[in-house]
Design a protein around this motif. Structure first.
Motif: not given
Ligand code: FAD
Length: 413
Positions: A23-25, A44-46, A53, A56-59, A112, A137, A296, A308-309
Motif C-alpha cells: 500500500s502507500l508506505a 502483498e497479500r491481495r 484501501k 480513507c478520507g485521502h486528504f 484511494r 506473510v 500505520d 496517515g497517508c
Molecule cells: C476512517 C479513516 C479515514 C482516514 N482518512 C485519512 C485522510 O483523510 N488522510 C490521511 O492521510 N489518512 C487518512 N486515514 C489513514 C490512512 O488510511 C492510513 O494511515 C494509510 O492507508 C496507511 O498506509 P499504510 O501503507 O501504512 O497501511 P495500509 O494502507 O493499511 O496498507 C497495509 C497493506 O499491507 C497488506 N498486508 C497486511 N497484512 C499482510 C500480510 N500478512 N502479508 C502481506 N501483505 C499484508 C494489506 O493488504 C495492505 O495492502 C484514514 C483512516 C481511516 C480509518
C-alpha cells in the motif's frame, strides 16, 4: 555490529530488503530503496494490482509534498485528477483565515481507488523491485537473534521462504509482522466514530473544509471526478442515533451542528456511507534487529488529523534514506536502524502525542479554545495554527505565538 551475510531463500535469491504490504508506505519504501540500488521483494497479500484501501478520507497534507515529489508520484497523481485543496478551518469561535502569502501550499486529494493502483504500479516499475501479489506473510525467519526473512503463503497454500538483510513491516494498523516479531505496542483510546460518503455539490473545488465543532468534527474534501467527500466524526455517545437512521443523523449533524455549516442539503449523494467505529491509535517500537516498521504499522494516528497517508509516504522515504547506505555498503545495519528510530520519533512523536490526546473525544481545553478564538482574529496565530495542522511545523513552533494567543483571545472577549 555488522550484519551476518544473507543466505539465499527458497527462491535461490538474496534480497537486500523484503517489504511486507504494497500500500502507500510499502510502495514508498520499495520505490526509494530500489532507486537507491537495493534489491527489494515487495510482498502483498491481495492478488489484485488495483486493490485499494476502502475506508480513507485521502486528504494528504502539504507536509507530504516533498516526499511525493521525490518519489515521482505528484505528477502521475495530478494527471489522474488529484485536486489541490487549501484547508479552511472553522470553529465555534470563527473562521481561521487562510495563511498569509500562500505560506502553506495546498494539499492533495485523490480517491484511494485511483491513487493506490498508481502508487503500486510505480513501485512495480522501480528498478530492483519485484512485486509479489497474492502472497501473505505467515512467519518470520530468524538467525543469530535477528529477523532474517519471511515465510510466505500463496493463495493455493504453497509456502516459500525469502531471506533478506532487512524485513520491513508496512502491513498496516494490525501489522502481522509486528505481532510475529513480538514488537512492543501501545494502544491509545479513541472516543469518536466515522461515517463518510461521496456527494456531487456546488461548493468550491479548491477548498477543503474542516469543522472543529468541539468536541464534534466534520469535513468536506473535494476530490477527483467532480466528487466531494463529506465526513463526520461524532463522539461515541452519539452512535445509537447514527445506528438508528444513518442518513437522517448524518445530514442533521452536518447541517445543524457544524458552525457555518455546508450546504449539503443541495448536494446529491452518489455512494453509500462507509463507516468505522473502532479505530484506536497504535504506537509500536519501529525497529528490532533486522526489522523496521513503517506507515500505520509503526504508528497509527487518529483519522481526524488526516495524517496517515502523508506519513506513509514520508516514512517510506525516511526509512529508505536512512538504511540504504547500510544495505548497499558495509555500514552496520543496526546503527542505521537506530538512526531511523530516532528520526521517526523526532519527526512524529510530538504531533502523535497531541493527536492522541484529542482522539479520546474530549472537548477543547481552555487553552485550545483561546487558540482557535485568537486564530480567528490574528493572522500570525492563524499562520502558526495552519503550520501545525498541516504538520509542516511541530508544536514547539507555537511557542512564540503564545502571547498573541492570550492578547487576541482577550481582545476578542
Ligand atoms: C476512517 C479513516 C479515514 C482516514 N482518512 C485519512 C485522510 O483523510 N488522510 C490521511 O492521510 N489518512 C487518512 N486515514 C489513514 C490512512 O488510511 C492510513 O494511515 C494509510 O492507508 C496507511 O498506509 P499504510 O501503507 O501504512 O497501511 P495500509 O494502507 O493499511 O496498507 C497495509 C497493506 O499491507 C497488506 N498486508 C497486511 N497484512 C499482510 C500480510 N500478512 N502479508 C502481506 N501483505 C499484508 C494489506 O493488504 C495492505 O495492502 C484514514 C483512516 C481511516 C480509518
Amino acid at each position: 555490529m555488522a550484519s551476518p551475510a544473507v543466505r539465499p531463500g527458497d527462491d535461490g535469491r538474496e534480497w537486500d530488503a523484503v517489504v511486507v504490504g504494497a500500500s502507500l508506505a510499502g510502495c514508498a519504501t520499495a520505490i526509494a530503496l530500489g532507486r537507491a540500488g537495493a534489491r527489494v521483494a515487495l510482498v502483498e497479500r491481495r492478488p489484485d494490482p488495483a486493490a485499494f484501501k476502502r475506508i480513507c478520507g485521502h486528504f494528504i497534507h502539504p507536509s507530504a509534498l516533498p516526499a511525493l515529489e521525490r518519489l515521482g508520484l505528484l505528477e502521475p497523481l495530478t494527471a489522474a485528477g488529484a485536486v489541490r485543496t487549501r484547508l479552511h478551518v472553522r470553529s465555534p469561535w470563527g473562521e481561521v483565515p487562510q495563511p498569509a502569502g500562500g505560506s502553506t501550499p495546498p494539499g492533495v486529494n485523490l480517491r484511494r481507488e485511483i491513487m493506490d493502483p498508481i502508487v503500486r504500479a510505480a513501485a512495480a516499475d522501480a528498478p530492483g523491485v519485484e512485486l509479489m501479489l497474492g502472497r501473505s506473510v505467515e512467519g518470520l525467519l530468524s538467525e543469530h537473534g535477528r529477523v532474517s526473512g519471511v515465510e510466505l503463503a500463496a493463495r493455493d497454500g504453497a509456502r516459500t521462504r525469502l531471506r533478506a538483510r532487512l524485513v520491513v513491516g508496512a502491513d498496516g494498523r494490525a501489522s502481522k509482522v509486528a505481532k510475529l516479531a513480538a514488537v512492543p505496542a501501545r494502544e491509545a483510546a479513541h472516543g469518536r466514530f466515522n461515517y463518510a460518503a461521496y456527494f456531487e455539490d456546488d461548493g468550491p473545488a479548491d477548498l477543503a473544509t474542516v469543522w472543529m465543532a468541539d468536541p464534534q468534527w466534520g469535513a468536506r474534501f473535494p476530490t477527483d471526478s467532480g466528487l466531494t467527500l463529506y465526513a463526520c466524526m461524532p463522539t461515541m455517545d452519539r452512535l445509537p442515533e447514527f445506528k438508528d437512521d444513518l442518513e437522517r443523523a448524518f445530514m442533521a449533524f452536518m447541517e445543524e451542528e457544524l458552525p457555518g455549516p455546508p450546504s449539503i442539503g443541495r448536494a446529491r449523494m452518489v455512494t453509500p456511507f462507509l463507516g468505522k467505529i473502532s479505530m484506536p491509535d497504535v504506537w509500536r517500537r519501529p525497529t528490532l534487529h533486522g526489522l523496521a516498521l513503517v506507515g500505520d504499522a509503526a504508528l497509527t494516528s487518529d483519522p481526524l488529523a488526516g495524517v496517515g497517508c502523508g506519513w506513509a509516504f514520508e516514512g517510506g522515504v525516511r526509512l529508505a534514506d536512512t538504511v540504504a547506505p547500510a544495505l548497499l555498503g558495509d555500514q552496520p545495519l543496526d546503527r542505521a536502524l537506530a538512526r531511523y528510530r530516532r528520526r521517526h520519533l523526532r519527526a512524529l512523536a510530538a504531533h502523535a502525542w497531541l493527536i492522541d490526546d484529542y482522539a479520546t473525544g474530549r472537548p477543547f481545553t481552555r487553552f485550545e479554545r483561546a487558540l482557535f478564538r485568537a486564530a480567528a482574529h490574528d493572522d500570525r496565530v492563524a499562520d502558526r495554527l495552519h503550520e501545525l495542522g498541516s504538520r509542516r511545523g511541530g508544536p514547539e513552533r507555537m511557542a512564540p505565538a503564545l502571547p498573541r494567543v492570550l492578547l487576541a483571545s482577550m481582545r476578542a472577549g
